[in-house]
Design an enzyme around this catalytic site. Structure first.
Site, PDB file in Angstrom:
ATOM      1  N   GLU A 155      12.066  99.776  34.290  1.00 39.82           N
ATOM      2  CA  GLU A 155      11.589  98.167  33.775  1.00 39.82           C
ATOM      3  C   GLU A 155      11.821  97.833  33.033  1.00 39.82           C
ATOM      4  OE1 GLU A 155      11.163 101.919  33.951  1.00 39.82           O
ATOM      5  OE2 GLU A 155       9.786 102.997  32.354  1.00 39.82           O
ATOM      6  N   TYR A 161      -1.930 108.095  25.489  1.00 42.93           N
ATOM      7  CA  TYR A 161      -2.777 107.862  24.719  1.00 42.93           C
ATOM      8  C   TYR A 161      -3.826 107.441  23.665  1.00 42.93           C
ATOM      9  CZ  TYR A 161      -4.314 110.484  29.074  1.00 42.93           C
ATOM     10  OH  TYR A 161      -4.451 110.912  30.328  1.00 42.93           O
ATOM     11  N   LEU A 219      -6.068  90.700  19.562  1.00 40.82           N
ATOM     12  CA  LEU A 219      -6.939  88.986  19.961  1.00 40.82           C
ATOM     13  C   LEU A 219      -4.775  88.081  20.530  1.00 40.82           C
ATOM     14  CD1 LEU A 219      -8.100  87.552  16.569  1.00 40.82           C
ATOM     15  CD2 LEU A 219      -8.962  88.322  18.770  1.00 40.82           C
ATOM     16  N   HIS A 275      15.180 103.968  33.349  1.00 38.73           N
ATOM     17  CA  HIS A 275      13.701 102.825  33.499  1.00 38.73           C
ATOM     18  C   HIS A 275      14.028 101.712  33.774  1.00 38.73           C
ATOM     19  CE1 HIS A 275      10.920 105.841  31.800  1.00 38.73           C
ATOM     20  NE2 HIS A 275      12.132 107.042  30.548  1.00 38.73           N
ATOM     21  N   CYS A 303      12.345 108.220  36.375  1.00 39.43           N
ATOM     22  CA  CYS A 303      12.390 109.150  35.085  1.00 39.43           C
ATOM     23  C   CYS A 303      11.637 110.667  35.762  1.00 39.43           C
ATOM     24  CB  CYS A 303      12.427 108.618  34.279  1.00 39.43           C
ATOM     25  SG  CYS A 303      12.961 109.976  32.796  1.00 39.43           S
TER      26      CYS A 303
HETATM   27  N1  GLN Z   1       9.983 114.637  30.816  1.00 41.02           N
HETATM   28  C1  GLN Z   1      11.431 114.391  31.494  1.00 41.02           C
HETATM   29  C2  GLN Z   1      11.834 114.816  30.479  1.00 41.02           C
HETATM   30  O1  GLN Z   1      12.047 114.665  29.561  1.00 41.02           O
HETATM   31  C3  GLN Z   1      10.636 112.713  31.773  1.00 41.02           C
HETATM   32  C4  GLN Z   1      10.856 112.313  31.257  1.00 41.02           C
HETATM   33  C5  GLN Z   1      10.546 110.175  31.491  1.00 41.02           C
HETATM   34  O2  GLN Z   1       9.695 110.505  32.405  1.00 41.02           O
HETATM   35  N2  GLN Z   1      10.797 109.339  30.383  1.00 41.02           N
HETATM   36  O3  GLN Z   1      13.385 114.062  31.168  1.00 41.02           O
END
Ligand code: GLN
Length: 536
Positions: A513, A58, A19, A511, A385
């Site tokens: 993002e 997932y 919701l 990351h 990454c």
């Molecule tokens: N699998 C890769 C690692 O462990 C990249 C990890 C990711 O994309 N967050 O370094």
């Protein structure tokens, strides 16, 4: 004047999941912040995993990472994007973490002589976790969102804990309950019964909601509001309509119009501070809803059936697009379905391409095929990454001619490990919470795309990985044109790679993002979207 005690707001949900408790909590938080209060939002998750870091995307969607390296629920991303304020480990509590703490205490002998039980030991630990954020005195409000739906077996200890807390905190706490008011097409009517039943379920646990937020596809007229108020025992102006909208970023304005923040302030006996102005927010929304141009970019990943797996990336794209008054459509591309025969047809019309983070070798060759095409055709590229690691592998294979180049994650026996397990990871055997997590420094080289985006040499970004660029190949790769433009100087780790001879080709080990917010769209996403717009 002494500061008034921290106010606690508990947000529960009924009737069905999805919701939008997270968005309502974040919107309320935003409105209170704009009124000048300090606010933090916490999520209680009723599952037994200690954190979502061990779950497949997932199962759970994206795993959001905080500055202090907590692997958390994706709702924390919404909290940060709306409030423009960091969260921490304390902002996400799971049943697993609660039981882990209680069992560790039991083994230490902290409860010696006693039978350890759900009530009071588990509920006390839940109460303690909720109040940790308030005890810092940093916040005027702690908003606690309780995951799941009332009536769930898993949620019972949480519901009991917040019932007790309300009783203890008296006037300093209140309950907001989210429900659904469905429209029955056959009857041509909105129905209030599910809301009534949901409130009844809460009442059975001893909780009377103070405010009801009613999610609906059609506007709720005043007669229906009156009916809900009367049968659920809440004030008339405490029945808040939450109409479906085209973007989550409209919700704070909607909640303001409905008076959600006003009623919260009134019920908690606070003096009114000036109404939220939301100047920056409205400017952003204007850019988002009245775009002057439109582009389509690609996102190559392997969890694309579930868009929530890339939540922070797609939100960061929205932030950067709105800043440029540009509508950015995302074409979701399944990495496993890209091959040398179809790569041109799949990618050639896109203005730019992001290659997403991920784990394991599924889809890896598709990512590498895509990156070769992107590199050779001067399409703006942003690798995040695993996306960055894939770009290094591609360059080593196709430019340096190291045919076997790979990551040891994909092929532990590769003769050419251009991406390799980090030193500090070599002794690690446990999976939960053991990656390189959280914020680390990165130094940017002048005249790079990264520097031009941040306009700063020293940045901090969040990480979640076990593997890294192998410095053994750095010289050769740089000589061949793949330049390390961002370095962690402490550990001499390559955090960013770029191709100088390309319009915009940037791969980052971190990351970005996770740090993009409405008020501060992320510089790298802005740089990338700029490059896509300029890609004629
Ligand atoms: N699998 C890769 C690692 O462990 C990249 C990890 C990711 O994309 N967050 O370094």
């Amino acid at each position: 004047m002494s500061k008034s005690p921290t106010k606690y707001i508990f947000v529960t949900g009924g009737v069905t999941s999805s919701l939008g408790k997270g968005i309502i909590s974040a919107s309320l938080g935003k409105l209170l912040t704009e009124r000048g209060y300090s606010v933090t939002i916490q999520k209680l998750d009723p599952y037994i995993n200690v954190d979502p870091g061990t779950m497949n995307p997932y199962e759970h969607g994206e795993c959001f990472v905080t500055d202090d390296g907590a692997e958390t629920d994706l709702d924390l991303g919404h909290y940060e994007r709306f409030l423009n304020h960091g969260t921490s480990q304390a902002n996400n509590v799971t049943t697993g973490r609660i039981y882990q703490t209680v069992i560790q205490k039991e083994r230490k002998g902290d409860y010696l002589g006693k039978t350890v039980q759900i009530i009071p030991h588990i509920t006390d630990e839940i109460k303690r976790r909720i109040q940790i954020l308030g005890s810092t005195k940093e916040f005027d409000f702690v908003i606690t969102e309780i995951g799941g739906t009332v009536g769930d077996i898993e949620a019972l200890p949480y519901i009991e804990a917040v019932r007790q807390l309300k009783w203890e905190l008296e006037k300093d706490a209140l309950f907001i309950h989210l429900t659904l008011v469905p429209f029955l097409a056959a009857a041509g009517e909105l129905k209030t019964k599910p809301t009534q039943h949901s409130v009844k379920t809460l009442l059975e646990s001893g909780i009377q909601p103070d405010i009801l937020v009613c999610r609906t596809e059609h506007s709720i007229n005043s007669e229906i509001k009156r009916k809900i108020a009367q049968f659920c025992n809440v004030e008339r102006d405490a029945v808040i309509e939450s109409l479906d909208v085209s973007t989550i970023y409209e919700v704070p304005l909607l909640m303001q119009k409905e008076g959600l923040d006003k009623i919260v302030i009134k019920k908690l006996g606070l003096t009114h501070k000036t109404e939220a102005k939301l100047k920056k927010w409205k400017k952003f929304l204007n850019g988002l809803q009245n775009p002057k141009q439109e582009i389509t970019i690609g996102l190559v990943g392997k969890y694309i059936e579930l868009k929530d797996a890339y939540k922070s990336i797609s939100e960061a794209i929205i932030h950067a697009g709105a800043k440029n008054s540009c509508k950015v459509n995302i074409e979701w591309l399944h990495a496993e379905k890209i091959n040398t025969n179809n790569v041109k047809q799949k990618l050639s019309k896109l203005k730019g391409i992001i290659v997403a983070p991920g784990f394991g070798d599924r889809g890896m060759e598709g990512k590498i095929t895509a990156i070769k095409y992107i590199r050779e055709n001067s399409i703006p590229f942003f690798g995040i990454c695993l996306g960055m690691q894939s770009a290094v592998i591609e360059y080593a294979r196709n430019v340096l001619g190291l045919r076997n180049a790979n990551s040891t994650e994909m092929d532990s026996k590769t003769s050419t490990p251009v991406i390799d397990l980090m030193n500090e990871q070599k002794e690690v055997t446990k999976k939960g919470g053991t990656m390189r997590l959280g914020t680390y420094d990165c130094y940017l080289k002048n005249n790079s795309n990264a520097y031009n985006a941040y306009k700063n040499n020293n940045i901090k970004e969040r990480h979640r990985h076990r593997f890294e660029f192998n410095n053994k190949y750095k010289n050769d790769l740089e000589k061949a044109g793949l330049i390390a433009t961002g370095i962690n100087k402490n550990k001499n780790l390559v955090e960013i790679i770029e191709i100088a001879q390309h319009p915009w080709f940037v791969g980052v080990q971190f990351h970005p993002e996770f740090k993009s917010t409405v008020d501060n769209p992320h510089p790298l996403f802005c740089g990338f979207i700029d490059a896509c717009i300029n890609n004629k």
